[in-house]
Structure formats: structure tokens, C-alpha cells
Design a protein around this motif. Sequence first.
Motif, PDB file in Angstrom:
ATOM      1  N   LEU A 133       0.791  -1.226   0.000  1.00  0.00           N
ATOM      2  CA  LEU A 133       0.000   0.000   0.000  1.00  0.00           C
ATOM      3  C   LEU A 133       0.827   1.281   0.000  1.00  0.00           C
ATOM      4  CD1 LEU A 133      -2.730  -1.063   2.598  1.00  0.00           C
ATOM      5  CD2 LEU A 133      -2.876  -1.130   0.109  1.00  0.00           C
ATOM      6  N   SER A 134       2.150   1.159   0.008  1.00  0.00           N
ATOM      7  CA  SER A 134       3.001   2.352   0.041  1.00  0.00           C
ATOM      8  C   SER A 134       3.073   2.969  -1.355  1.00  0.00           C
ATOM      9  CB  SER A 134       4.412   1.987   0.522  1.00  0.00           C
ATOM     10  OG  SER A 134       5.237   3.120   0.528  1.00  0.00           O
ATOM     11  N   TRP A 135       2.043   3.710  -1.709  1.00  0.00           N
ATOM     12  CA  TRP A 135       1.931   4.270  -3.062  1.00  0.00           C
ATOM     13  C   TRP A 135       2.802   5.513  -3.271  1.00  0.00           C
ATOM     14  CZ3 TRP A 135       0.280   9.313  -3.593  1.00  0.00           C
ATOM     15  CH2 TRP A 135      -0.282   9.895  -2.444  1.00  0.00           C
ATOM     16  N   PHE A 136       3.035   6.274  -2.213  1.00  0.00           N
ATOM     17  CA  PHE A 136       3.717   7.566  -2.361  1.00  0.00           C
ATOM     18  C   PHE A 136       5.232   7.393  -2.418  1.00  0.00           C
ATOM     19  CE2 PHE A 136       5.067  11.741  -0.348  1.00  0.00           C
ATOM     20  CZ  PHE A 136       4.812  12.501  -1.479  1.00  0.00           C
ATOM     21  N   GLU A 137       5.799   6.699  -1.444  1.00  0.00           N
ATOM     22  CA  GLU A 137       7.247   6.532  -1.389  1.00  0.00           C
ATOM     23  C   GLU A 137       7.759   5.597  -2.481  1.00  0.00           C
ATOM     24  OE1 GLU A 137       8.931   5.941   2.643  1.00  0.00           O
ATOM     25  OE2 GLU A 137       6.966   6.581   3.367  1.00  0.00           O
ATOM     26  N   SER A 138       6.862   4.862  -3.159  1.00  0.00           N
ATOM     27  CA  SER A 138       7.283   3.961  -4.232  1.00  0.00           C
ATOM     28  C   SER A 138       7.164   4.594  -5.614  1.00  0.00           C
ATOM     29  CB  SER A 138       6.454   2.668  -4.184  1.00  0.00           C
ATOM     30  OG  SER A 138       5.077   2.951  -4.359  1.00  0.00           O
ATOM     31  N   LYS A 139       6.891   5.908  -5.677  1.00  0.00           N
ATOM     32  CA  LYS A 139       6.870   6.575  -6.983  1.00  0.00           C
ATOM     33  C   LYS A 139       8.260   6.449  -7.614  1.00  0.00           C
ATOM     34  CE  LYS A 139       3.123   9.908  -6.508  1.00  0.00           C
ATOM     35  NZ  LYS A 139       2.715  11.314  -6.746  1.00  0.00           N
ATOM     36  N   PRO A 140       8.322   6.390  -8.958  1.00  0.00           N
ATOM     37  CA  PRO A 140       9.604   6.059  -9.621  1.00  0.00           C
ATOM     38  C   PRO A 140      10.749   7.017  -9.335  1.00  0.00           C
ATOM     39  CG  PRO A 140       7.959   6.839 -11.221  1.00  0.00           C
ATOM     40  CD  PRO A 140       7.235   6.579  -9.940  1.00  0.00           C
ATOM     41  N   LEU A 141      10.452   8.296  -9.111  1.00  0.00           N
ATOM     42  CA  LEU A 141      11.515   9.270  -8.840  1.00  0.00           C
ATOM     43  C   LEU A 141      11.347   9.879  -7.455  1.00  0.00           C
ATOM     44  CD1 LEU A 141      11.586  11.142 -12.291  1.00  0.00           C
ATOM     45  CD2 LEU A 141      13.053   9.243 -11.541  1.00  0.00           C
ATOM     46  N   PHE A 142      10.818   9.114  -6.522  1.00  0.00           N
ATOM     47  CA  PHE A 142      10.495   9.683  -5.208  1.00  0.00           C
ATOM     48  C   PHE A 142      11.738  10.278  -4.546  1.00  0.00           C
ATOM     49  CE2 PHE A 142      10.006   9.587  -0.610  1.00  0.00           C
ATOM     50  CZ  PHE A 142       8.858  10.337  -0.498  1.00  0.00           C
ATOM     51  N   GLY A 143      11.638  11.572  -4.228  1.00  0.00           N
ATOM     52  CA  GLY A 143      12.714  12.248  -3.524  1.00  0.00           C
ATOM     53  C   GLY A 143      13.888  12.657  -4.389  1.00  0.00           C
ATOM     54  N   TRP A 144      13.868  12.301  -5.688  1.00  0.00           N
ATOM     55  CA  TRP A 144      14.977  12.668  -6.560  1.00  0.00           C
ATOM     56  C   TRP A 144      14.998  14.178  -6.760  1.00  0.00           C
ATOM     57  CZ3 TRP A 144      16.896   9.329 -11.126  1.00  0.00           C
ATOM     58  CH2 TRP A 144      16.980   7.996 -10.751  1.00  0.00           C
ATOM     59  N   LYS A 145      16.157  14.766  -6.606  1.00  0.00           N
ATOM     60  CA  LYS A 145      16.328  16.180  -6.902  1.00  0.00           C
ATOM     61  C   LYS A 145      16.789  16.283  -8.354  1.00  0.00           C
ATOM     62  CE  LYS A 145      18.287  20.467  -5.084  1.00  0.00           C
ATOM     63  NZ  LYS A 145      19.200  21.075  -4.094  1.00  0.00           N
ATOM     64  N   ALA A 190      11.527   8.637 -15.656  1.00  0.00           N
ATOM     65  CA  ALA A 190      10.697   7.912 -14.684  1.00  0.00           C
ATOM     66  C   ALA A 190      10.830   6.406 -14.884  1.00  0.00           C
ATOM     67  CB  ALA A 190       9.245   8.349 -14.807  1.00  0.00           C
ATOM     68  N   ASP A 191      10.861   5.944 -16.132  1.00  0.00           N
ATOM     69  CA  ASP A 191      11.044   4.510 -16.408  1.00  0.00           C
ATOM     70  C   ASP A 191      12.402   4.043 -15.887  1.00  0.00           C
ATOM     71  OD1 ASP A 191       8.596   4.377 -17.634  1.00  0.00           O
ATOM     72  OD2 ASP A 191       9.384   4.557 -19.684  1.00  0.00           O
ATOM     73  N   PHE A 192      13.425   4.867 -16.083  1.00  0.00           N
ATOM     74  CA  PHE A 192      14.757   4.539 -15.574  1.00  0.00           C
ATOM     75  C   PHE A 192      14.718   4.398 -14.054  1.00  0.00           C
ATOM     76  CE2 PHE A 192      18.827   5.822 -13.780  1.00  0.00           C
ATOM     77  CZ  PHE A 192      19.761   5.114 -14.529  1.00  0.00           C
ATOM     78  N   GLY A 193      14.064   5.349 -13.396  1.00  0.00           N
ATOM     79  CA  GLY A 193      13.963   5.301 -11.938  1.00  0.00           C
ATOM     80  C   GLY A 193      13.194   4.093 -11.450  1.00  0.00           C
ATOM     81  N   ALA A 194      12.113   3.733 -12.174  1.00  0.00           N
ATOM     82  CA  ALA A 194      11.300   2.577 -11.779  1.00  0.00           C
ATOM     83  C   ALA A 194      12.109   1.291 -11.899  1.00  0.00           C
ATOM     84  CB  ALA A 194      10.045   2.512 -12.646  1.00  0.00           C
ATOM     85  N   ARG A 195      12.887   1.149 -12.987  1.00  0.00           N
ATOM     86  CA  ARG A 195      13.707  -0.059 -13.160  1.00  0.00           C
ATOM     87  C   ARG A 195      14.802  -0.126 -12.092  1.00  0.00           C
ATOM     88  NH1 ARG A 195      13.688   1.619 -18.498  1.00  0.00           N
ATOM     89  NH2 ARG A 195      15.922   2.112 -18.385  1.00  0.00           N
ATOM     90  N   ARG A 196      15.356   1.017 -11.784  1.00  0.00           N
ATOM     91  CA  ARG A 196      16.405   1.073 -10.767  1.00  0.00           C
ATOM     92  C   ARG A 196      15.853   0.662  -9.399  1.00  0.00           C
ATOM     93  NH1 ARG A 196      18.760   4.755  -7.298  1.00  0.00           N
ATOM     94  NH2 ARG A 196      21.049   4.884  -7.344  1.00  0.00           N
ATOM     95  N   ARG A 197      14.657   1.142  -9.106  1.00  0.00           N
ATOM     96  CA  ARG A 197      14.010   0.799  -7.839  1.00  0.00           C
ATOM     97  C   ARG A 197      13.682  -0.697  -7.779  1.00  0.00           C
ATOM     98  NH1 ARG A 197      11.061   3.210  -3.791  1.00  0.00           N
ATOM     99  NH2 ARG A 197       9.492   1.865  -2.862  1.00  0.00           N
ATOM    100  N   ALA A 198      13.115  -1.214  -8.876  1.00  0.00           N
ATOM    101  CA  ALA A 198      12.729  -2.629  -8.916  1.00  0.00           C
ATOM    102  C   ALA A 198      13.950  -3.533  -8.744  1.00  0.00           C
ATOM    103  CB  ALA A 198      12.019  -2.934 -10.232  1.00  0.00           C
ATOM    104  N   ALA A 199      15.079  -3.144  -9.346  1.00  0.00           N
ATOM    105  CA  ALA A 199      16.295  -3.948  -9.231  1.00  0.00           C
ATOM    106  C   ALA A 199      16.785  -3.980  -7.786  1.00  0.00           C
ATOM    107  CB  ALA A 199      17.380  -3.374 -10.147  1.00  0.00           C
ATOM    108  N   ALA A 200      16.694  -2.834  -7.092  1.00  0.00           N
ATOM    109  CA  ALA A 200      17.128  -2.781  -5.692  1.00  0.00           C
ATOM    110  C   ALA A 200      16.236  -3.651  -4.821  1.00  0.00           C
ATOM    111  CB  ALA A 200      17.120  -1.337  -5.202  1.00  0.00           C
ATOM    112  N   VAL A 201      14.920  -3.579  -5.041  1.00  0.00           N
ATOM    113  CA  VAL A 201      13.981  -4.384  -4.251  1.00  0.00           C
ATOM    114  C   VAL A 201      14.214  -5.870  -4.493  1.00  0.00           C
ATOM    115  CG1 VAL A 201      11.548  -4.957  -3.938  1.00  0.00           C
ATOM    116  CG2 VAL A 201      12.245  -2.557  -4.163  1.00  0.00           C
ATOM    117  N   GLU A 202      14.405  -6.236  -5.768  1.00  0.00           N
ATOM    118  CA  GLU A 202      14.615  -7.652  -6.100  1.00  0.00           C
ATOM    119  C   GLU A 202      15.896  -8.191  -5.481  1.00  0.00           C
ATOM    120  OE1 GLU A 202      14.988 -10.479 -10.108  1.00  0.00           O
ATOM    121  OE2 GLU A 202      14.397  -8.376 -10.272  1.00  0.00           O
ATOM    122  N   ALA A 203      16.914  -7.330  -5.400  1.00  0.00           N
ATOM    123  CA  ALA A 203      18.188  -7.751  -4.820  1.00  0.00           C
ATOM    124  C   ALA A 203      18.194  -7.692  -3.292  1.00  0.00           C
ATOM    125  CB  ALA A 203      19.310  -6.879  -5.379  1.00  0.00           C
TER     126      ALA A 203
END
Length: 565
Positions: free
Chosen positions: A273-285, A531-544
Motif C-alpha cells: 500500500l506504500s503508493w507515495f514513497e514507491s513513486k519512480p523518482l520519489f525524492g529525486w532532486k 521515470a522509467d529509468f527510476g522505476a527499473r532502478r528501484r525494482a532492481a534494488a527491491v529484487e536484490a
Amino acid sequence: MSPTTFPAGPEQGHVTFLGAGPGDPGLLTLRAVEALAHADVLVAEHEVLDVVRTHARQGVSELHTDADPADPGTGAPQLKVVDGTSTTSGVPAVRDAAHLVMEAVRGGRRVVRAVTGDPGLDAYAAEEMLACAAAGVPFEVVPGIANAVGVPAYAGVPLRDAEGADVRFVDARTATARCWTEVGASDGTVVVSTTLDSVAAAAGELVSAGRKPDTPLTVTIAGTTTRQRTWTATLGTVAQTLKQAKVLPSPDGGRPVIAVVGERSASARRDQLSWFESKPLFGWKVLVPRTKEQAASLSDQLRSYGAVPSEVPTIAVEPPRTPQQMERAVKGLVTGRYEWIAFTSVNAVKAVREKFEEYGLDARAFAGIKVAAVGEQTAKALIAFGVKPDLVPSGEQSAAGLLEDWPPYDPVFDPIDRVFLPRADIATETLVAGLIELGWEVDDVTAYRTVRASPPPATTREAIKGGGFDAVLFTSSSTVRNLVGIAGKPHNVTVIACIGPATAKTAEEHGLRVDVMSPEPSVTKLAEALADFGARRRAAAVEAGDPVTRPSERRPGARRRRSST
């Protein structure tokens, strides 16, 4: 009568007690935006002013109820007077907000007293309201989203489910022993407002009052903002969890947090349910090297992905050195010299509009003239001017795309064979050559000059070179050259995103590694690609099983290969 149009008396004035929500400006209610647009004075803490001032009218006065964080030694709120006296007066800190509100409302002013969250739940505004009532000053209350409700929603922590639940709200700063005993004896959800360094103590109070140490708990700091961070633990392990996360001990320990205690805050549910912090570029400056006018829609799109855009102009727009050519062309518009006028940028629209206003003309001068716009943003600028373009590229939004749809000159249907092309002094010849090939005569007029902008502040330059930005969006070769020229080369950890091959080549020539390339020459597609780059980067970290971090949080290491985005 609508509260918005409540007439302020000549002496009484009017006060609106307004809830600004937990921190996300998007959570302001429509009624709040209305009230802010009519305010003469804003009274609030600095962080609340940052949320509400965007919707206030130009020239509104600001009265701070806390010390200026940029000058912590003053200890005094400051009143900026912008109503003709243009002075700044210090207000002693011992005078509470009620006195400040009453002082601000004098002379019939409309005052908005903005507070974090909701006036009735998160702030102690009742005494200020009583002061207004005692003085006969009319007031109204505009509710806001309470911190204890909005923050859990953004953290992905529902307070109730289909079976219902007893939900208790506790302010740890004022909670009595009896309060802790009551909530400890309950098996419902407890929402605790506290500070980061007091979470463990609040957890201890609940355990002492009867809650099991293994009861799940979430702790959220900076809720609803792009600085939001949430930790999942139990009542018995929260102190250790915050220590292992290197959150405590910290000089920021006094920052407010919302802790949710109960089965509904379990990590298994929050992961889904963590919809906000899981956005693809969350917190990116993200650095956007464009002018503010050009960057507005791009920045909005980046915010929708959870990013924090920072707009740094790399190009300044100035009038042409010799205005005569532009003056003749505008007169030609009025006298019927042209069949078409083609706008290749928002700046071109602005230049023509300013020249129109100089001559006392408006959009009606375009009557009988066909208007072309190179893309959506240019078309929007024209529509704002009162002109609906006849031609916008159906495909690529560029000079080439415009030529694809441009009709050839036909002497039977086109009484005039001339096109007015207002453009920058450094524009390419692609469009001119293409129009001539289609049989048109072109008045190629310099409407404005583009020059390198002034360097950004030292802090921004240091962030660019030191890895303080997570990504940079380059929308043209000139933005690459100018940014490097005025601010230096972005750090190796910063993700470089380019709008097309030509821009990418320029970036590489300046020693930059290109990570993201837009599939189409469009700023919208460029932001999507990042955003797609950020989403893939996030997914790779979670999977690892690794923590999800931003690029600026990486340790400098080997250069990554260019992405095929």
C-alpha cells in the motif's frame, strides 16, 4: 453570501483560520485557495507559509509566528509591510499568535491565519478565535487535512479496514498517565503525534500500559512531502530500528513524526500500500536547465513522479539588437502582408505579444492570418494570448515535424505567398529552407536573442559539481553547453537524461555519461523516460534485497554504461 465575499469592515477586518494540511501543497482545499487569493496578510510559521504562499495574491504581507530559520539568533517574528509603509518591524517573541492576528487585522485587513494540519485537531487556535470574538472581529474556519490522517494515508498505512476498528489519536507531548493507560488497554489503532527522539519513549508507555511488545508500528517523518520517510518496527524494537537506520541519535531528533500502532501498520500490508514513497523518482532532486516559463509543465510532470525539480535557467532572452526589422514585420501583419505566421517557441510568442502591446494591438490583429505552432507548449502560449493555432504538427514537435504537415503554396487558394517567421537569433535554417522548397516566401525575422544566463548561486553550483542532484534533464545541445559553462560539469553519480541523439552527443563531448535518452524529441517523453529509468532502478534494488536509494546517495564508483532507454 459566500464566505469569500464577506465584507471586511473599515476597522474590524476579517480572519480566516485555515488548515494547510500536513505539508503537500496539493492537499489544500478549494476553499483554502479561495481564502488565500483574497488575503491581505498571512500569519503562519515559516514552513506553513511555504505551503500556502503560492496561492496568495501578489503583494500580500507575511507575519511569521516563529523565528526566521535563516537567522535563528533573532528569536522574533517579522512582519513585512507591503501596504505603502514598506517597513519591517520586529514583534517580541513573547507576544503570542493571538496578539499578532489582532494586530494584523487592524484597518479592515483580511487576515489568513494558516496552521499545519487542521485548526481544530493539530493547532491550538481556539484562543485566537476567542480573541477575535471578544474584539468583535468576524472570523471563519477552513478545515484542513489533519496530520494524523493525511500522513498515514501517504505512508500506505490504513487506520481502519472493512471490519472497522477503534482509532485513538494521542499527542505524546500532552498525554497524561490516564491517557496512556486507556489506549494501552485498547486493541485498536493508536495514532501518536510525537517527535523522532521521543518515539521509543511513547512505545515504552504503550507497552507499560498493556500493549504487547510485538505490536507492529510505523514511524513517518516529513509526511506527505518528497522528504517523507517511513520505518516499520514493533513497539519493542523501534528504538533499535531507528538506531540501525542511523536515524538516531541525530540533531534532527526534535522533528515531528506520526507513529501508527496496530496490526494495520504491519509491514506486509505497507509493502503493498506504500503508493507515495514507491513513486519512480520519489525524492529525486532533478535539475531542469530551462527558464521558469519553459520549465513549468515539465516540473509539474516530474513532481507527479515524486521528484523535486530545481529550475536553473541556462539561457536568458533579450530583445534584438536592432528592433526595426521586427517593427516592420508586425506592421505587415496588420496591413495584410502575410498569409501565415509560424511560431517555433514560447519565447517567439512572448516577443510578438510584447510588440503588440507596445503598439496597442491585441489578438484581433491575427484575423485572416493562418497561425502555426511548432508544438503543444507553443500552442498553449498562443491560446493564452487569445489565438488558436491553425496548424500544430501531428507527429514530431519540431521544425521538421511542422514541415511535414505544412501545405505547399498554391496560387489558386493562397492569395498571399509570404510567411512571417519570428525566431531566435541562433535558430537553425531548417524551417526557412523547407518553406522555400514548398514555394513560400519567408520573412525570417530575429524576434529575440538568446544569451547565456548568469551563473546560479554558489550553493547550486556546488550541488551540481558535488553530486547533490540525482538527475539532470538536457533538452537541447545549448542547455548542455550553457550549464557546463555557467555552473560546471555534473558529478559522475548524477543521472544524465537527454532529449535526443544530438543533445546526447554534445553531452558526451563534454565528458558526461548519458544514462537516459528520450525515444522522441519531446520534453514529456524525456520525463517519462527518466521515470522509467527510476522505476527499473528501484525494482532492481527491491529484487536484490537492497535498500532503495537515490543516485545522490550512492558512493562514487565506476561509471555506469549508457542506458538504451
